[in-house]
Design an enzyme around this catalytic site. Structure first.
Site, PDB file in Angstrom:
ATOM      1  CG  HIS A 257      -0.228   0.279   2.420  1.00  0.00           C
ATOM      2  ND1 HIS A 257      -0.090   1.891   3.015  1.00  0.00           N
ATOM      3  CD2 HIS A 257       0.359  -0.489   3.329  1.00  0.00           C
ATOM      4  CE1 HIS A 257       0.631   1.752   4.181  1.00  0.00           C
ATOM      5  NE2 HIS A 257       1.037   0.479   4.383  1.00  0.00           N
ATOM      6  CB  CYS A 258       1.399   4.306  -1.464  1.00  0.00           C
ATOM      7  SG  CYS A 258       0.165   4.088  -3.104  1.00  0.00           S
TER       8      CYS A 258
END
Length: 367
Positions: A257-258
């Site tokens: 994820h970011c």
């Protein structure tokens, strides 16, 4: 060229798998995309780059057909009773393209694995999956986990919408890229119920400011890069890929994820697919986009992925596989196309470099 290749129909292969599955090597010559959509359980996907195919000049080495050293060693030692080649739906090997994966694989096997009987599956995967669906593995519909979402949105996830709505990139849940690899946003990373429901055991946090919420419960890998045209994300590719592989080998699952699951984390997933499956960027991009439609790596990240593609697909042929991304930076070039993907960060290059783009550059929140 006449090749000593036998023919099996779906019933014949089913009988072979029931009687001698451990001594049968299935080589699926379809594309990476088709293979991951559905394949015969236990089969191995055969792929090689266009440059390798061109340089082979019709005589592909067995190391390209079966790159796994252990499998190739067993094959050459005569440990397999049969090798079965298949494509999507061909009725006969004679109809295969001479420079296609199927024909090249058959040629390599007949030259180098003479102690093993080679067969062609008549009707390919299409016929076999229709006749023996219980022996096939099909990926479920590429949608995120459907869990109830809270009405409040974390402060870090700026939506640009009303305060009571959930931004698009936080809706649903993490999406499955591969059985051990998932992609999503920082919001998803804050939902332990989602992570546990998917069997996640490790997370890759591709940001400099998103917190690791559950360090006592999961293994974390931090990649502190910003989502801008100056960030060097490619220097993290191999480290991230090795981390994902280590979790996969341990039987775990990784969530990447970011902030929004659009640019940075998508870039890492694309790099993983490209290196481990030896596929081109456009094929990897389409594969991931079908699962998370909003992915949009920024302009610089796409250039770095194109450079990575040239390294992955032709490590010894850099002269033939120069990165098209460099064309944007070379003011003297006459190249008219770089890539055809939307990107998330607006870029303001000089010398009319925008003319090289065929697709509009879209903007999105930091991702």
């Amino acid at each position: 060229m006449v090749m000593e290749v036998g023919i099996l129909d779906a019933g014949g292969l089913r009988a072979l798998l029931r009687e001698r599955a451990a001594q049968c090597l299935l080589l699926d010559c379809r594309s990476f995309f088709a293979f991951n959509a559905g394949h015969i359980v236990g089969s191995v996907n055969v792929r090689f780059s266009t440059i390798v195919r061109r340089r082979a000049k019709g005589a592909m080495g067995l190391e390209h057909i079966v790159p796994n050293t252990e499998l190739r060693g067993r094959l050459l030692a005569g440990a397999y009773h049969a090798v079965v080649l298949l494509d999507e739906r061909s009725a006969a090997l004679d109809g295969a393209k001479r420079d296609g994966t199927l024909a090249l694989a058959a040629g390599a096997l007949c030259r180098e694995a003479r102690s093993t009987q080679v067969f062609f599956l008549q009707g390919g995967y299409e016929a076999f999956s229709a006749s023996c669906p219980e022996l096939c593995s099909k990926q479920s519909t590429p949608m995120g986990l459907s869990l109830p979402l809270s009405t409040s949105v974390p402060d870090s996830a700026e939506s640009g919408c009303s305060s009571c709505s959930t931004p698009l990139y936080d809706q649903g849940g993490p999406v499955e890229i591969l059985s051990f690899l998932y992609l999503g946003s920082a919001y998803h990373a804050s939902r332990k119920d989602m992570l546990d429901a998917l069997g996640i055991t490790a997370l890759i946090n591709v940001s400099a400011n998103c917190p690791n919420h559950f360090e006592g419960h999961y293994q974390y890998k931090s990649i502190p890069v910003e989502d801008n045209h100056k960030a060097d994300i490619s220097s993290w590719f191999n480290e991230a890929i090795d981390f994902i592989d280590s979790i996969k080998d341990a039987g775990g699952r990784v969530f990447v994820h970011c902030q929004a699951g659009i640019s940075r984390s998508a870039t890492i997933c694309l790099a993983y697919l490209m290196r481990t499956n030896r596929v081109k960027l456009d094929e990897a991009f389409e594969f991931v986009k079908q699962r998370r439609s909003i992915i949009s790596p920024n302009f610089s990240f796409m250039g770095q992925l194109l450079q990575f593609e040239s390294q992955v697909l032709a490590p010894h042929c850099s002269a033939e596989a120069g990165s098209p991304a460099m064309a944007v930076l070379d003011r003297g070039t006459s190249t008219t196309t770089v890539f055809n993907f939307p990107v998330s960060i607006p870029v303001h290059p000089t010398n009319s470099a925008l003319n090289y783009l065929q697709s509009p550059i879209t903007t999105s929140p930091s991702c």
